[in-house]
Design a protein around this motif. Structure first.
Motif, PDB file in Angstrom:
ATOM      1  N   GLU A  30      -2.387   2.347 -12.014  1.00 51.62           N
ATOM      2  CA  GLU A  30      -1.321   2.879 -11.199  1.00 51.62           C
ATOM      3  C   GLU A  30      -1.762   4.197 -10.554  1.00 51.62           C
ATOM      4  OE1 GLU A  30       3.420   3.335 -11.707  1.00 51.62           O
ATOM      5  OE2 GLU A  30       2.040   3.633 -13.669  1.00 51.62           O
ATOM      6  N   ASP A  31      -2.534   5.108 -11.359  1.00 51.31           N
ATOM      7  CA  ASP A  31      -3.119   6.424 -10.890  1.00 51.31           C
ATOM      8  C   ASP A  31      -4.203   5.972  -9.840  1.00 51.31           C
ATOM      9  OD1 ASP A  31      -1.461   7.965 -12.645  1.00 51.31           O
ATOM     10  OD2 ASP A  31      -3.264   8.086 -13.947  1.00 51.31           O
ATOM     11  N   VAL A  32      -5.145   5.036  -9.789  1.00 46.47           N
ATOM     12  CA  VAL A  32      -5.953   4.676  -8.845  1.00 46.47           C
ATOM     13  C   VAL A  32      -5.416   4.263  -7.591  1.00 46.47           C
ATOM     14  CG1 VAL A  32      -8.017   3.146  -8.599  1.00 46.47           C
ATOM     15  CG2 VAL A  32      -7.694   4.213 -10.674  1.00 46.47           C
ATOM     16  N   ALA A  34      -2.317   4.698  -6.611  1.00 47.50           N
ATOM     17  CA  ALA A  34      -1.610   5.840  -5.879  1.00 47.50           C
ATOM     18  C   ALA A  34      -2.558   6.705  -5.001  1.00 47.50           C
ATOM     19  CB  ALA A  34      -1.006   6.877  -6.893  1.00 47.50           C
ATOM     20  N   ILE A  35      -3.738   7.128  -5.783  1.00 43.52           N
ATOM     21  CA  ILE A  35      -4.878   8.040  -5.150  1.00 43.52           C
ATOM     22  C   ILE A  35      -5.612   7.036  -4.124  1.00 43.52           C
ATOM     23  CG2 ILE A  35      -7.194   8.916  -5.462  1.00 43.52           C
ATOM     24  CD1 ILE A  35      -6.465   9.419  -8.242  1.00 43.52           C
ATOM     25  N   ALA A  36      -5.810   6.000  -4.076  1.00 39.93           N
ATOM     26  CA  ALA A  36      -6.207   4.849  -2.952  1.00 39.93           C
ATOM     27  C   ALA A  36      -5.526   4.861  -1.823  1.00 39.93           C
ATOM     28  CB  ALA A  36      -6.951   3.772  -3.566  1.00 39.93           C
ATOM     29  N   ASP A  37      -4.321   4.875  -1.946  1.00 37.85           N
ATOM     30  CA  ASP A  37      -2.990   4.499  -1.063  1.00 37.85           C
ATOM     31  C   ASP A  37      -3.206   5.521   0.149  1.00 37.85           C
ATOM     32  OD1 ASP A  37      -0.521   4.526   0.365  1.00 37.85           O
ATOM     33  OD2 ASP A  37       0.430   3.671  -1.192  1.00 37.85           O
ATOM     34  N   ARG A  38      -3.627   4.896   1.302  1.00 41.85           N
ATOM     35  CA  ARG A  38      -3.932   5.668   2.438  1.00 41.85           C
ATOM     36  C   ARG A  38      -2.426   6.051   3.396  1.00 41.85           C
ATOM     37  NH1 ARG A  38      -9.107   5.080   3.657  1.00 41.85           N
ATOM     38  NH2 ARG A  38     -10.219   3.211   2.775  1.00 41.85           N
ATOM     39  N   GLU A  39      -1.432   5.884   2.824  1.00 44.69           N
ATOM     40  CA  GLU A  39      -0.395   6.480   3.495  1.00 44.69           C
ATOM     41  C   GLU A  39       0.372   7.551   2.418  1.00 44.69           C
ATOM     42  OE1 GLU A  39       2.267   3.290   4.371  1.00 44.69           O
ATOM     43  OE2 GLU A  39       0.832   2.475   6.038  1.00 44.69           O
ATOM     44  N   ARG A  40       0.411   7.289   1.426  1.00 42.36           N
ATOM     45  CA  ARG A  40       1.013   8.168   0.366  1.00 42.36           C
ATOM     46  C   ARG A  40       0.070   9.093  -0.498  1.00 42.36           C
ATOM     47  NH1 ARG A  40       4.373   4.008   0.363  1.00 42.36           N
ATOM     48  NH2 ARG A  40       3.510   3.055  -1.326  1.00 42.36           N
ATOM     49  N   ALA A  65      -9.708  -0.152  -5.070  1.00 47.91           N
ATOM     50  CA  ALA A  65      -8.314   0.393  -4.537  1.00 47.91           C
ATOM     51  C   ALA A  65      -7.179  -0.334  -5.221  1.00 47.91           C
ATOM     52  CB  ALA A  65      -8.232   0.297  -3.317  1.00 47.91           C
ATOM     53  N   ASP A  66      -7.662  -1.465  -5.833  1.00 54.31           N
ATOM     54  CA  ASP A  66      -6.353  -2.208  -6.476  1.00 54.31           C
ATOM     55  C   ASP A  66      -6.069  -1.779  -7.893  1.00 54.31           C
ATOM     56  OD1 ASP A  66      -8.645  -3.405  -7.783  1.00 54.31           O
ATOM     57  OD2 ASP A  66      -8.082  -5.409  -7.352  1.00 54.31           O
ATOM     58  N   GLY A  67      -7.104  -0.845  -8.393  1.00 50.73           N
ATOM     59  CA  GLY A  67      -6.773  -0.301  -9.794  1.00 50.73           C
ATOM     60  C   GLY A  67      -7.815  -0.728 -10.826  1.00 50.73           C
ATOM     61  N   GLU A  68      -8.576  -1.748 -10.476  1.00 53.43           N
ATOM     62  CA  GLU A  68      -9.489  -2.199 -11.596  1.00 53.43           C
ATOM     63  C   GLU A  68     -10.956  -1.750 -11.485  1.00 53.43           C
ATOM     64  OE1 GLU A  68     -11.486  -6.583 -12.522  1.00 53.43           O
ATOM     65  OE2 GLU A  68     -10.275  -6.618 -10.893  1.00 53.43           O
ATOM     66  N   GLU A  69     -11.219  -1.361 -12.748  1.00 55.98           N
ATOM     67  CA  GLU A  69     -12.675  -0.573 -12.719  1.00 55.98           C
ATOM     68  C   GLU A  69     -13.869  -1.992 -12.478  1.00 55.98           C
ATOM     69  OE1 GLU A  69     -15.122   2.042 -15.752  1.00 55.98           O
ATOM     70  OE2 GLU A  69     -13.243   1.561 -16.450  1.00 55.98           O
ATOM     71  N   VAL A  70     -14.827  -1.597 -11.912  1.00 54.49           N
ATOM     72  CA  VAL A  70     -15.913  -2.392 -11.568  1.00 54.49           C
ATOM     73  C   VAL A  70     -17.078  -1.688 -11.960  1.00 54.49           C
ATOM     74  CG1 VAL A  70     -14.847  -3.684  -9.600  1.00 54.49           C
ATOM     75  CG2 VAL A  70     -15.916  -1.408  -9.287  1.00 54.49           C
ATOM     76  N   GLY A  71     -18.087  -2.602 -12.214  1.00 55.60           N
ATOM     77  CA  GLY A  71     -19.506  -2.201 -12.753  1.00 55.60           C
ATOM     78  C   GLY A  71     -20.304  -1.523 -11.762  1.00 55.60           C
ATOM     79  N   ALA A  72     -20.455  -1.662 -10.487  1.00 56.84           N
ATOM     80  CA  ALA A  72     -21.216  -1.247  -9.607  1.00 56.84           C
ATOM     81  C   ALA A  72     -20.563  -1.006  -8.258  1.00 56.84           C
ATOM     82  CB  ALA A  72     -22.246  -2.215  -9.714  1.00 56.84           C
TER      83      ALA A  72
END
Length: 275
Positions: A30-32, A34-40, A65-72
């Protein structure tokens, strides 16, 4: 608790970079978002944290941006490599990621080369849901007797990629087909979807639908995957310039050790404080 961040981009593929070597950073999905949201929020394609490492200059974590952690994330690795080199005054830096250790070296003014390691080419490295030859898998879009897109190549660059070869990348149905393929059952972990047009033996035009982020201006690992997929089919040589929406990357799949080297710019946009 406020925390400073750097906003950076590699060819317009943009990141919020957080320094977490002295103070741990553990954002929820949820934090991710919120940070990635380009409007808010701040707005970004990926959130990146720089953390302590026992075996490298720093460890790096990436979230889409959807909140999922990725490897690379290739473009973000280039940006972090530049930051670490600026801080140390050295011409190289080693970064620990979930996909392994990456080495970054200076390649000119604000230009960085990153050794992305060897591509994963086995079906279970991508991963696919069933065994197939990843040089050209059985997947098509459109009517069975005349598909618009078919037989893409698959490559893992620490994250899964599928690459369709198209006659015209500008006309490719990226927004329409990208989300369908991203969530196709053949890809249990989802997949990044590339649409590559071969312009010459050393030039590829590429557009990418990025898993968890959508259509991006540039995808570093996607550029690596496209060059590997093209070279495996003999469509290009092992080194080419990749034209992405945000600019150009030079990708080389080295013959000597099988490693993929990505070279391109790293830019700092602005600094700020996370709320």
């Amino acid at each position: 608790m406020s925390r400073p961040f750097l906003k950076m981009n590699g060819l317009g593929n943009d990141f919020v970079v957080v320094e977490a070597r002295s103070k741990p950073f553990a954002p929820s999905a949820e934090d991710v978002r919120a940070i990635a949201d380009r409007e808010r929020g701040v707005g970004c394609d990926q959130l990146v944290s720089i953390e302590p490492s026992a075996r490298a200059d720093a460890a790096v974590r990436f979230w889409n941006a959807d909140g999922e952690e990725v490897g690379a994330c290739g473009n973000a690795s280039r940006c972090v490599g530049w930051l670490l080199m600026e801080a140390s005054g050295r011409d190289e830096a080693v970064i620990e990621t979930r996909a392994g250790l990456l080495k970054a070296t200076r390649a000119g003014e604000r230009r960085v080369s990153v050794d992305m390691g060897e591509p994963g080419l086995r079906w279970d490295q991508i991963p696919l849901a069933e065994e197939m030859d990843t040089k050209g898998i059985e997947l098509q879009v459109g009517p069975i007797d005349a598909p618009h897109l078919h037989t893409p190549g698959c490559v893992s660059m620490g994250n899964p990629h599928v690459v369709f070869f198209v006659p015209d990348a500008e006309a490719a149905p990226v927004r329409e087909v990208g989300p369908l393929i991203e969530h196709h059952p053949l890809f249990p972990e989802g997949v990044n979807v590339g649409f590559a047009q071969i312009k010459a033996r050393d030039r590829i035009r590429l557009r990418v639908w990025e898993r968890g982020a959508g259509l991006t201006r540039a995808c570093g690992t996607g550029a690596c995957a496209a060059l590997v997929a093209a070279a495996r089919r003999g469509l290009t040589d092992r080194k080419a310039t990749l034209e992405l929406d945000g600019g150009e990357l030079v990708i080389e799949w080295r013959e000597a050790d099988g490693h993929v080297i990505m070279t391109g710019p790293a830019e700092v946009d602005f600094t700020g404080t996370l709320p």
